[in-house]
Design an enzyme around this catalytic site. Structure first.
Site, PDB file in Angstrom:
ATOM      1  N   CYS A   1      -5.813   2.382   5.914  1.00 19.88           N
ATOM      2  CA  CYS A   1      -6.500   1.151   6.334  1.00 19.88           C
ATOM      3  C   CYS A   1      -5.841   0.662   7.627  1.00 19.88           C
ATOM      4  O   CYS A   1      -4.795   1.172   8.034  1.00 19.88           O
ATOM      5  CB  CYS A   1      -6.415   0.097   5.233  1.00 19.88           C
ATOM      6  SG  CYS A   1      -4.813  -0.753   5.133  1.00 19.88           S
TER       7      CYS A   1
ATOM      8  N   CYS B   1      -2.128  -0.093   7.311  1.00 22.76           N
ATOM      9  CA  CYS B   1      -1.267   1.092   7.171  1.00 22.76           C
ATOM     10  C   CYS B   1      -1.258   1.928   8.440  1.00 22.76           C
ATOM     11  O   CYS B   1      -0.209   2.483   8.810  1.00 22.76           O
ATOM     12  CB  CYS B   1      -1.730   1.916   5.977  1.00 22.76           C
ATOM     13  SG  CYS B   1      -1.434   1.063   4.407  1.00 22.76           S
TER      14      CYS B   1
ATOM     15  N   GLU C   1       1.114   3.917   1.914  1.00 21.54           N
ATOM     16  CA  GLU C   1       1.734   4.336   3.174  1.00 21.54           C
ATOM     17  C   GLU C   1       2.879   3.404   3.550  1.00 21.54           C
ATOM     18  O   GLU C   1       3.936   3.845   4.032  1.00 21.54           O
ATOM     19  CB  GLU C   1       0.695   4.361   4.304  1.00 21.54           C
ATOM     20  CG  GLU C   1      -0.457   5.347   4.094  1.00 21.54           C
ATOM     21  CD  GLU C   1      -1.666   4.700   3.443  1.00 21.54           C
ATOM     22  OE1 GLU C   1      -1.488   3.804   2.575  1.00 21.54           O
ATOM     23  OE2 GLU C   1      -2.785   5.075   3.794  1.00 21.54           O
TER      24      GLU C   1
ATOM     25  N   HIS D   1       0.855  -1.193   0.000  1.00 15.37           N
ATOM     26  CA  HIS D   1       0.000   0.000   0.000  1.00 15.37           C
ATOM     27  C   HIS D   1       0.894   1.247   0.000  1.00 15.37           C
ATOM     28  O   HIS D   1       2.073   1.187   0.378  1.00 15.37           O
ATOM     29  CB  HIS D   1      -0.904   0.000   1.225  1.00 15.37           C
ATOM     30  CG  HIS D   1      -2.068  -0.938   1.127  1.00 15.37           C
ATOM     31  ND1 HIS D   1      -3.213  -0.816   1.879  1.00 15.37           N
ATOM     32  CD2 HIS D   1      -2.260  -2.029   0.344  1.00 15.37           C
ATOM     33  CE1 HIS D   1      -4.056  -1.782   1.576  1.00 15.37           C
ATOM     34  NE2 HIS D   1      -3.516  -2.540   0.648  1.00 15.37           N
TER      35      HIS D   1
END
Lengths: 155, 155
Positions: A82, A85, A54, A52
């Site tokens: 999320c 993250c 991040e 992801h």
């Protein structure tokens, strides 16, 4: 300056979609007024479900700064992190999170963010992925080995 | 068989402490009765705060199987996954989680697992790391670009 960094992240997220590298997400990490890392979602391009924006930005910032904690850094992410993250942000000791869209926006466009937030709040027995406890006593030996180790690097 | 795989993970976790590579955590991922990946905590050795055992094992399994979702796989982890790792497990679509020690055990030995679980359950305003919303409308453009893209690879 906040708008400057977020506008850059939004631009990276849109480019990420057009370039077929992954989902519509990007993040930049800032320290002392300068960008120290950028990340975009690379899940499908790299076969890594943890890639992801991040997480990618955190890994890059730590590489660039040669550290494993990002004290004093802010992250600008195009979407509310999320749980994976946000967990990574806590482990990295990032100082503040600037986010644009919401987890509800992500879910409205087909991403599982809200589902995962709900699942983490459930007891084991109510989760969609079964969680099965086994050998707790035996595994405590690993924590005891850690506890007894001199000169360990804590994090 | 569950005990066989967990015993192997526990052995890896103890070796990880003694070898100075990272914290007292390991995980193995199993498909069709065979181990397809192993992971140990490598946070301090690799300057990567996301290098928890489960994340490392998921990345390795996806590399080995050339996929970005681990349908049909089970994970055996020496400790209940932290929110970052449990999020990664959901994104990876792992079928079941076998865990040994509890998040409360990790916290008793100095790790932040319980703190992070509590933080994720809080509203933004009550979290230790400030969360600041900015430019939501502008950032929705990234989701719209995704929505309108033909032949995208969803995940």
């Amino acid at each position: 300056m906040d708008q400057h960094f977020m506008a850059h992240a939004i631009q990276l997220a849109i480019e990420n979609v057009h370039s077929n590298r992954g989902g519509p997400f990007a993040a930049v990490i800032v320290k002392d007024g300068s960008i120290v890392a950028e990340g975009t979602n690379q899940v499908t391009a790299t076969n890594d479900p943890t890639a992801h924006a991040e997480v990618m930005a955190i890994r890059e910032a730590c590489r660039n700064l040669n550290v494993f904690q990002l004290h004093g850094c802010g992250i600008y992410t195009t979407c509310e992190p999320c749980p994976m993250c946000l967990g990574a942000i806590y482990w990295a000791h990032i100082a503040r999170v600037h986010f644009a869209t919401l987890a509800t926006d992500a879910s409205a466009f087909g991403f599982d963010d809200l589902l995962i937030y709900r699942e983490l709040a459930q007891p084991y027995s109510a989760r969609r992925i079964p969680m099965i406890g086994v050998m707790r006593e035996e595994a405590l030996a690993a924590f005891r080995a850690w506890d007894e180790k001199p000169n360990k690097v804590t994090y």
